[in-house]
Write a protein that holds these residues in place. Structure first.
Motif, PDB file in Angstrom:
ATOM      1  N   ARG A  26       0.857  -1.186   0.000  1.00 17.33           N
ATOM      2  CA  ARG A  26       0.000   0.000   0.000  1.00 17.33           C
ATOM      3  C   ARG A  26       0.887   1.228   0.000  1.00 17.33           C
ATOM      4  N   ILE A  27       0.471   2.262  -0.721  1.00 19.32           N
ATOM      5  CA  ILE A  27       1.145   3.555  -0.695  1.00 19.32           C
ATOM      6  C   ILE A  27       0.082   4.646  -0.599  1.00 19.32           C
ATOM      7  N   LEU A  28       0.493   5.786  -0.074  1.00 17.84           N
ATOM      8  CA  LEU A  28      -0.413   6.926   0.061  1.00 17.84           C
ATOM      9  C   LEU A  28       0.067   8.027  -0.872  1.00 17.84           C
ATOM     10  N   THR A  29      -0.840   8.538  -1.693  1.00 14.68           N
ATOM     11  CA  THR A  29      -0.524   9.660  -2.575  1.00 14.68           C
ATOM     12  C   THR A  29      -1.476  10.814  -2.254  1.00 14.68           C
ATOM     13  N   PHE A  30      -1.010  12.014  -2.556  1.00 20.45           N
ATOM     14  CA  PHE A  30      -1.809  13.209  -2.287  1.00 20.45           C
ATOM     15  C   PHE A  30      -2.232  13.857  -3.598  1.00 20.45           C
ATOM     16  N   TYR A  31      -3.513  14.174  -3.702  1.00 21.52           N
ATOM     17  CA  TYR A  31      -4.062  14.839  -4.880  1.00 21.52           C
ATOM     18  C   TYR A  31      -4.405  16.284  -4.530  1.00 21.52           C
ATOM     19  N   GLY A  32      -4.288  17.170  -5.500  1.00 21.97           N
ATOM     20  CA  GLY A  32      -4.629  18.569  -5.302  1.00 21.97           C
ATOM     21  C   GLY A  32      -5.978  18.917  -5.896  1.00 21.97           C
ATOM     22  N   ILE A  33      -6.889  17.961  -5.921  1.00 23.42           N
ATOM     23  CA  ILE A  33      -8.214  18.221  -6.488  1.00 23.42           C
ATOM     24  C   ILE A  33      -9.125  18.865  -5.452  1.00 23.42           C
ATOM     25  N   VAL A  55      -2.569  -0.666  -5.354  1.00 24.94           N
ATOM     26  CA  VAL A  55      -1.818  -0.406  -4.120  1.00 24.94           C
ATOM     27  C   VAL A  55      -1.974   1.026  -3.629  1.00 24.94           C
ATOM     28  N   GLN A  56      -2.658   1.866  -4.386  1.00 23.04           N
ATOM     29  CA  GLN A  56      -2.694   3.301  -4.108  1.00 23.04           C
ATOM     30  C   GLN A  56      -3.907   3.711  -3.268  1.00 23.04           C
ATOM     31  N   ARG A  57      -3.617   4.419  -2.204  1.00 25.40           N
ATOM     32  CA  ARG A  57      -4.630   5.103  -1.400  1.00 25.40           C
ATOM     33  C   ARG A  57      -4.420   6.585  -1.649  1.00 25.40           C
ATOM     34  N   THR A  58      -5.477   7.331  -1.921  1.00 23.25           N
ATOM     35  CA  THR A  58      -5.333   8.752  -2.216  1.00 23.25           C
ATOM     36  C   THR A  58      -5.937   9.597  -1.100  1.00 23.25           C
ATOM     37  N   ALA A  59      -5.279  10.712  -0.840  1.00 28.97           N
ATOM     38  CA  ALA A  59      -5.774  11.697   0.114  1.00 28.97           C
ATOM     39  C   ALA A  59      -5.797  13.046  -0.593  1.00 28.97           C
ATOM     40  N   SER A  60      -6.853  13.794  -0.365  1.00 31.84           N
ATOM     41  CA  SER A  60      -7.038  15.094  -1.016  1.00 31.84           C
ATOM     42  C   SER A  60      -7.199  16.167   0.063  1.00 31.84           C
ATOM     43  N   PRO A  61      -6.081  16.673   0.592  1.00 29.62           N
ATOM     44  CA  PRO A  61      -6.166  17.589   1.736  1.00 29.62           C
ATOM     45  C   PRO A  61      -6.813  18.933   1.446  1.00 29.62           C
ATOM     46  N   ILE A  62      -6.845  19.371   0.188  1.00 22.99           N
ATOM     47  CA  ILE A  62      -7.456  20.674  -0.110  1.00 22.99           C
ATOM     48  C   ILE A  62      -8.812  20.528  -0.804  1.00 22.99           C
ATOM     49  N   ILE A  63      -9.433  19.370  -0.657  1.00 27.36           N
ATOM     50  CA  ILE A  63     -10.666  19.068  -1.398  1.00 27.36           C
ATOM     51  C   ILE A  63     -11.794  20.079  -1.116  1.00 27.36           C
ATOM     52  N   ASP A  64     -11.823  20.675   0.054  1.00 24.23           N
ATOM     53  CA  ASP A  64     -12.890  21.626   0.389  1.00 24.23           C
ATOM     54  C   ASP A  64     -12.463  23.086   0.273  1.00 24.23           C
ATOM     55  N   TRP A  65     -11.282  23.346  -0.266  1.00 22.00           N
ATOM     56  CA  TRP A  65     -10.822  24.721  -0.447  1.00 22.00           C
ATOM     57  C   TRP A  65     -11.598  25.399  -1.566  1.00 22.00           C
ATOM     58  N   MET A  66     -11.813  26.703  -1.418  1.00 25.26           N
ATOM     59  CA  MET A  66     -12.396  27.516  -2.478  1.00 25.26           C
ATOM     60  C   MET A  66     -11.246  28.109  -3.295  1.00 25.26           C
ATOM     61  N   ASP A  67     -11.574  28.709  -4.435  1.00 19.40           N
ATOM     62  CA  ASP A  67     -10.544  29.347  -5.263  1.00 19.40           C
ATOM     63  C   ASP A  67      -9.723  30.346  -4.449  1.00 19.40           C
ATOM     64  N   PHE A  68     -10.411  31.106  -3.614  1.00 13.80           N
ATOM     65  CA  PHE A  68      -9.753  32.113  -2.789  1.00 13.80           C
ATOM     66  C   PHE A  68      -8.669  31.481  -1.903  1.00 13.80           C
ATOM     67  N   ASP A  69      -8.981  30.346  -1.321  1.00 17.57           N
ATOM     68  CA  ASP A  69      -8.029  29.657  -0.452  1.00 17.57           C
ATOM     69  C   ASP A  69      -6.767  29.257  -1.214  1.00 17.57           C
ATOM     70  N   VAL A  70      -6.970  28.746  -2.420  1.00 17.75           N
ATOM     71  CA  VAL A  70      -5.831  28.326  -3.246  1.00 17.75           C
ATOM     72  C   VAL A  70      -4.952  29.522  -3.583  1.00 17.75           C
ATOM     73  N   TRP A  71      -5.582  30.602  -4.056  1.00 17.11           N
ATOM     74  CA  TRP A  71      -4.807  31.790  -4.428  1.00 17.11           C
ATOM     75  C   TRP A  71      -4.131  32.437  -3.231  1.00 17.11           C
ATOM     76  N   LEU A  72      -4.813  32.469  -2.109  1.00 18.82           N
ATOM     77  CA  LEU A  72      -4.203  33.019  -0.904  1.00 18.82           C
ATOM     78  C   LEU A  72      -2.958  32.222  -0.521  1.00 18.82           C
ATOM     79  N   TYR A  73      -3.058  30.909  -0.590  1.00 17.61           N
ATOM     80  CA  TYR A  73      -1.916  30.054  -0.268  1.00 17.61           C
ATOM     81  C   TYR A  73      -0.773  30.258  -1.264  1.00 17.61           C
ATOM     82  N   LEU A  74      -1.083  30.240  -2.561  1.00 17.84           N
ATOM     83  CA  LEU A  74      -0.047  30.409  -3.576  1.00 17.84           C
ATOM     84  C   LEU A  74       0.666  31.751  -3.448  1.00 17.84           C
ATOM     85  N   LEU A  75      -0.106  32.804  -3.295  1.00 15.49           N
ATOM     86  CA  LEU A  75       0.482  34.145  -3.274  1.00 15.49           C
ATOM     87  C   LEU A  75       1.230  34.463  -1.976  1.00 15.49           C
ATOM     88  N   THR A  76       0.784  33.921  -0.864  1.00 15.62           N
ATOM     89  CA  THR A  76       1.482  34.189   0.397  1.00 15.62           C
ATOM     90  C   THR A  76       2.720  33.324   0.583  1.00 15.62           C
TER      91      THR A  76
END
Length: 104
Positions: A26-33, A55-76
């Motif tokens: 088993r392996i854990l991968t992270f998705y940015g969806i 063998v892949q388990r996926t985790a999507s830590p930003i799945i509930d982020w809005m566009d604003f959250d993504v841009w705030l994170y990228l720009l800061t």
């Protein structure tokens, strides 16, 4: 048809996993969806087993982020992003391009 994901993403990821983690069960991968990206992604779980790579388990830590959250994170944080967004695109999907290697 969404064949590009199978050819250019899933197939490549599966080959890399087999090469790097051939002895792992088993392996854990992270998705940015994010759920807000589409109606089908709105139904995704935060964690799930991959339907295509056993063998892949996926985790999507930003799945509930809005566009604003993504841009705030990228720009800061100063993380670089696709220049197409500077041209006014709100979403950039897959793009395949052949580039010739230049040698001097």
């Amino acid at each position: 048809m969404r064949w590009c994901c199978t050819i250019f993403k899933t197939g490549a990821i599966q080959r890399k996993i087999q090469t790097l983690f051939k002895n792992k069960k088993r392996i854990l991968t992270f998705y940015g969806i994010r759920r807000r990206e589409s109606n089908s992604r709105n139904k995704y779980d935060r964690e799930s087993d991959s339907p295509k790579i056993a063998v892949q388990r996926t985790a999507s830590p930003i799945i509930d982020w809005m566009d604003f959250d993504v841009w705030l994170y990228l720009l800061t944080t100063g993380i670089d992003f696709n220049s197409a967004y500077r041209l006014g695109y709100t979403r950039v999907g897959c793009y395949c391009e052949r580039r010739e290697r230049i040698t001097e």
